[in-house]
Write a protein that holds these residues in place. Structure first.
Motif, PDB file in Angstrom:
ATOM      1  N   LEU A 114     -24.134  -1.006 -34.482  1.00  0.00           N
ATOM      2  CA  LEU A 114     -24.586  -1.525 -33.286  1.00  0.00           C
ATOM      3  C   LEU A 114     -25.442  -2.532 -32.631  1.00  0.00           C
ATOM      4  O   LEU A 114     -26.030  -3.287 -31.431  1.00  0.00           O
ATOM      5  CB  LEU A 114     -26.395  -0.654 -33.446  1.00  0.00           C
ATOM      6  N   VAL A 115     -25.990  -3.457 -33.667  1.00  0.00           N
ATOM      7  CA  VAL A 115     -26.344  -4.334 -33.534  1.00  0.00           C
ATOM      8  C   VAL A 115     -25.604  -5.432 -33.138  1.00  0.00           C
ATOM      9  O   VAL A 115     -26.159  -6.642 -32.049  1.00  0.00           O
ATOM     10  CB  VAL A 115     -26.859  -5.801 -35.085  1.00  0.00           C
ATOM     11  N   LEU A 116     -24.415  -5.609 -33.013  1.00  0.00           N
ATOM     12  CA  LEU A 116     -22.730  -6.066 -33.016  1.00  0.00           C
ATOM     13  C   LEU A 116     -23.307  -6.175 -31.249  1.00  0.00           C
ATOM     14  O   LEU A 116     -23.069  -6.698 -30.549  1.00  0.00           O
ATOM     15  CB  LEU A 116     -21.711  -6.679 -33.336  1.00  0.00           C
ATOM     16  N   GLY A 117     -23.298  -4.387 -30.861  1.00  0.00           N
ATOM     17  CA  GLY A 117     -22.521  -4.173 -29.480  1.00  0.00           C
ATOM     18  C   GLY A 117     -23.719  -4.456 -28.801  1.00  0.00           C
ATOM     19  O   GLY A 117     -23.351  -5.308 -27.220  1.00  0.00           O
ATOM     20  N   LEU A 118     -25.364  -4.294 -29.050  1.00  0.00           N
ATOM     21  CA  LEU A 118     -26.146  -5.088 -28.206  1.00  0.00           C
ATOM     22  C   LEU A 118     -26.451  -6.576 -27.979  1.00  0.00           C
ATOM     23  O   LEU A 118     -26.770  -6.921 -27.262  1.00  0.00           O
ATOM     24  CB  LEU A 118     -27.601  -4.880 -28.887  1.00  0.00           C
ATOM     25  N   GLY A 119     -26.092  -7.260 -28.983  1.00  0.00           N
ATOM     26  CA  GLY A 119     -25.899  -8.457 -28.909  1.00  0.00           C
ATOM     27  C   GLY A 119     -25.112  -9.136 -28.448  1.00  0.00           C
ATOM     28  O   GLY A 119     -25.414  -9.915 -27.684  1.00  0.00           O
ATOM     29  N   MET A 120     -23.523  -8.461 -28.429  1.00  0.00           N
ATOM     30  CA  MET A 120     -22.681  -9.400 -27.316  1.00  0.00           C
ATOM     31  C   MET A 120     -22.585  -8.945 -26.048  1.00  0.00           C
ATOM     32  O   MET A 120     -22.774  -9.693 -25.557  1.00  0.00           O
ATOM     33  CB  MET A 120     -21.108  -8.758 -27.754  1.00  0.00           C
ATOM     34  N   ILE A 121     -23.184  -7.428 -25.734  1.00  0.00           N
ATOM     35  CA  ILE A 121     -23.571  -7.215 -24.188  1.00  0.00           C
ATOM     36  C   ILE A 121     -25.880  -8.077 -24.018  1.00  0.00           C
ATOM     37  O   ILE A 121     -24.921  -8.770 -22.789  1.00  0.00           O
ATOM     38  CB  ILE A 121     -24.562  -5.896 -24.201  1.00  0.00           C
ATOM     39  N   ALA A 122     -26.199  -8.506 -24.806  1.00  0.00           N
ATOM     40  CA  ALA A 122     -26.986  -9.153 -24.338  1.00  0.00           C
ATOM     41  C   ALA A 122     -27.054 -11.129 -24.484  1.00  0.00           C
ATOM     42  O   ALA A 122     -27.375 -11.388 -23.195  1.00  0.00           O
ATOM     43  CB  ALA A 122     -28.266  -9.304 -26.042  1.00  0.00           C
ATOM     44  N   LEU A 123     -26.237 -11.273 -24.945  1.00  0.00           N
ATOM     45  CA  LEU A 123     -24.879 -12.567 -25.050  1.00  0.00           C
ATOM     46  C   LEU A 123     -24.425 -13.437 -23.488  1.00  0.00           C
ATOM     47  O   LEU A 123     -24.994 -13.221 -22.995  1.00  0.00           O
ATOM     48  CB  LEU A 123     -24.305 -13.101 -25.711  1.00  0.00           C
ATOM     49  N   ALA A 124     -23.525 -11.662 -22.845  1.00  0.00           N
ATOM     50  CA  ALA A 124     -23.004 -11.690 -21.702  1.00  0.00           C
ATOM     51  C   ALA A 124     -24.327 -11.803 -20.917  1.00  0.00           C
ATOM     52  O   ALA A 124     -24.206 -12.558 -19.650  1.00  0.00           O
ATOM     53  CB  ALA A 124     -22.444 -10.690 -21.856  1.00  0.00           C
ATOM     54  N   VAL A 125     -24.975 -11.291 -20.561  1.00  0.00           N
ATOM     55  CA  VAL A 125     -25.735 -10.703 -19.852  1.00  0.00           C
ATOM     56  C   VAL A 125     -26.639 -12.569 -18.889  1.00  0.00           C
ATOM     57  O   VAL A 125     -26.781 -12.680 -18.509  1.00  0.00           O
ATOM     58  CB  VAL A 125     -26.758  -9.723 -19.576  1.00  0.00           C
ATOM     59  N   LEU A 126     -27.535 -12.928 -20.566  1.00  0.00           N
ATOM     60  CA  LEU A 126     -28.231 -13.469 -20.417  1.00  0.00           C
ATOM     61  C   LEU A 126     -27.613 -15.301 -20.450  1.00  0.00           C
ATOM     62  O   LEU A 126     -27.916 -16.099 -19.481  1.00  0.00           O
ATOM     63  CB  LEU A 126     -29.257 -13.458 -22.178  1.00  0.00           C
ATOM     64  N   LEU A 127     -26.650 -14.897 -21.263  1.00  0.00           N
ATOM     65  CA  LEU A 127     -25.651 -15.940 -20.602  1.00  0.00           C
ATOM     66  C   LEU A 127     -24.995 -16.274 -19.280  1.00  0.00           C
ATOM     67  O   LEU A 127     -24.627 -17.946 -18.655  1.00  0.00           O
ATOM     68  CB  LEU A 127     -25.046 -17.384 -21.880  1.00  0.00           C
ATOM     69  N   SER A 128     -24.577 -15.433 -18.740  1.00  0.00           N
ATOM     70  CA  SER A 128     -24.086 -15.210 -17.747  1.00  0.00           C
ATOM     71  C   SER A 128     -25.120 -15.899 -16.120  1.00  0.00           C
ATOM     72  O   SER A 128     -23.875 -16.071 -15.525  1.00  0.00           O
ATOM     73  CB  SER A 128     -22.904 -14.225 -17.305  1.00  0.00           C
ATOM     74  N   ARG A 129     -25.774 -15.494 -16.486  1.00  0.00           N
ATOM     75  CA  ARG A 129     -26.950 -16.164 -15.370  1.00  0.00           C
ATOM     76  C   ARG A 129     -27.054 -18.052 -15.504  1.00  0.00           C
ATOM     77  O   ARG A 129     -27.264 -18.634 -14.012  1.00  0.00           O
ATOM     78  CB  ARG A 129     -28.123 -15.916 -15.738  1.00  0.00           C
ATOM     79  N   ASN A 130     -26.072 -18.529 -16.539  1.00  0.00           N
ATOM     80  CA  ASN A 130     -26.692 -19.865 -16.544  1.00  0.00           C
ATOM     81  C   ASN A 130     -25.093 -20.324 -16.945  1.00  0.00           C
ATOM     82  O   ASN A 130     -24.707 -20.259 -17.561  1.00  0.00           O
ATOM     83  CB  ASN A 130     -27.293 -20.610 -17.627  1.00  0.00           C
ATOM     84  N   THR A 131     -24.481 -20.943 -15.452  1.00  0.00           N
ATOM     85  CA  THR A 131     -23.923 -21.561 -16.249  1.00  0.00           C
ATOM     86  C   THR A 131     -23.203 -23.124 -15.668  1.00  0.00           C
ATOM     87  O   THR A 131     -22.280 -23.792 -15.690  1.00  0.00           O
ATOM     88  CB  THR A 131     -22.991 -21.161 -14.272  1.00  0.00           C
ATOM     89  N   ALA A 132     -24.076 -23.525 -16.321  1.00  0.00           N
ATOM     90  CA  ALA A 132     -23.742 -25.436 -16.667  1.00  0.00           C
ATOM     91  C   ALA A 132     -23.567 -24.983 -18.202  1.00  0.00           C
ATOM     92  O   ALA A 132     -23.012 -24.750 -19.269  1.00  0.00           O
ATOM     93  CB  ALA A 132     -25.762 -25.471 -17.434  1.00  0.00           C
ATOM     94  N   THR A 133     -22.409 -26.247 -17.973  1.00  0.00           N
ATOM     95  CA  THR A 133     -21.640 -26.464 -18.297  1.00  0.00           C
ATOM     96  C   THR A 133     -21.804 -27.192 -19.918  1.00  0.00           C
ATOM     97  O   THR A 133     -23.457 -28.200 -19.968  1.00  0.00           O
ATOM     98  CB  THR A 133     -20.206 -27.842 -18.593  1.00  0.00           C
ATOM     99  N   ARG A 134     -21.241 -27.503 -21.386  1.00  0.00           N
ATOM    100  CA  ARG A 134     -22.048 -28.039 -22.682  1.00  0.00           C
ATOM    101  C   ARG A 134     -21.034 -29.206 -22.848  1.00  0.00           C
ATOM    102  O   ARG A 134     -20.127 -28.904 -22.639  1.00  0.00           O
ATOM    103  CB  ARG A 134     -21.789 -26.922 -23.371  1.00  0.00           C
ATOM    104  N   ARG A 135     -21.562 -30.747 -23.150  1.00  0.00           N
ATOM    105  CA  ARG A 135     -20.455 -31.480 -23.769  1.00  0.00           C
ATOM    106  C   ARG A 135     -20.517 -31.219 -24.797  1.00  0.00           C
ATOM    107  O   ARG A 135     -21.322 -31.119 -25.729  1.00  0.00           O
ATOM    108  CB  ARG A 135     -20.930 -33.000 -22.842  1.00  0.00           C
TER     109      ARG A 135
END
Length: 148
Positions: free
Chosen positions: A127-148
Motif C-alpha cells: 500500500l505504501v509503495l503503491g501510493l508513494g510511487m504514484i505520488a512521485l509520478a504525479v508530483l515529479l512529472s509536473r517539473n521537468t527541470a533537469t538535475r546535474r
C-alpha cells in the motif's frame, strides 16, 4: 522537457526517482537471497505460502518474490532513461503495487492463491509503495527541470 537516451545527459527529478526506486528494489531482491538478513532462510521455497523465509524477519519472501523484486528493480533503472518511461514506471508500477495490496487483502495467506507469497507486513508495504510511487509520478512529472 528532456527526453534523451544519452547516459551523459542531465536527468529530470522523475528519472532520478525512478532510478532510486529501481535500485531499492534491486537491493531488496538481492537481500532476499542472503541468509541472516533473511531469517528462516532454509525454508525459502520457490513459490507458495509454504515459504517461511522472512526478509528482515518481517516480510515473507520466496525465490519467485525475490526474482520479481530484481526484475522490477531492473525495469526502474532501465526506464529511467527517459522522462516519460520513468513516469510510466512509477505510475503503473504504483498501480501494480496497489493491486497487489488488494490481492493480499482478499486472499487467505495460507491458501494456494498466495503463491508469491505475501503476509500482512507485505500488504501494508505494498500500500505504501503503491501510493508513494504514484505520488512521485504525479508530483515529479509536473517539473521537468533537469538535475546535474
Amino acid at each position: 522537457m528532456m527526453t534523451t537516451n544519452r547516459a551523459t545527459a542531465p536527468k529530470t527529478r522523475l528519472q532520478t526517482a525512478s532510478q532510486a526506486v529501481g535500485a531499492v528494489f534491486l537491493l531488496v531482491g538481492i537481500l532476499g537471497f542472503i541468509p541472516g538478513i533473511t531469517s528462516n532462510y532454509d525454508s525459502l521455497g520457490f513459490a507458495g505460502h509454504g515459504s517461511e523465509a522472512l526478509l528482515l524477519g518481517i516480510f515473507q519472501v520466496s525465490v519467485l518474490h525475490n526474482i520479481v523484486h530484481l526484475l522490477f528493480g531492473a525495469a526502474g533503472i532501465l526506464m529511467a532513461r527517459t522522462h516519460s518511461q520513468a513516469r510510466n514506471f512509477l505510475l503503473y508500477g504504483g498501480i501494480i503495487y496497489l493491486v497487489l495490496w488488494l490481492y493480499g487483502l482478499l486472499i487467505g495467506h495460507d491458501t494456494p492463491a498466495n503463491f508469491v507469497p505475501v503476509n500482512s507486513a507485505d500488504n501494508w508495504l505494498h500500500l505504501v509503495l503503491g501510493l508513494g510511487m504514484i505520488a512521485l509520478a504525479v508530483l515529479l512529472s509536473r517539473n521537468t527541470a533537469t538535475r546535474r
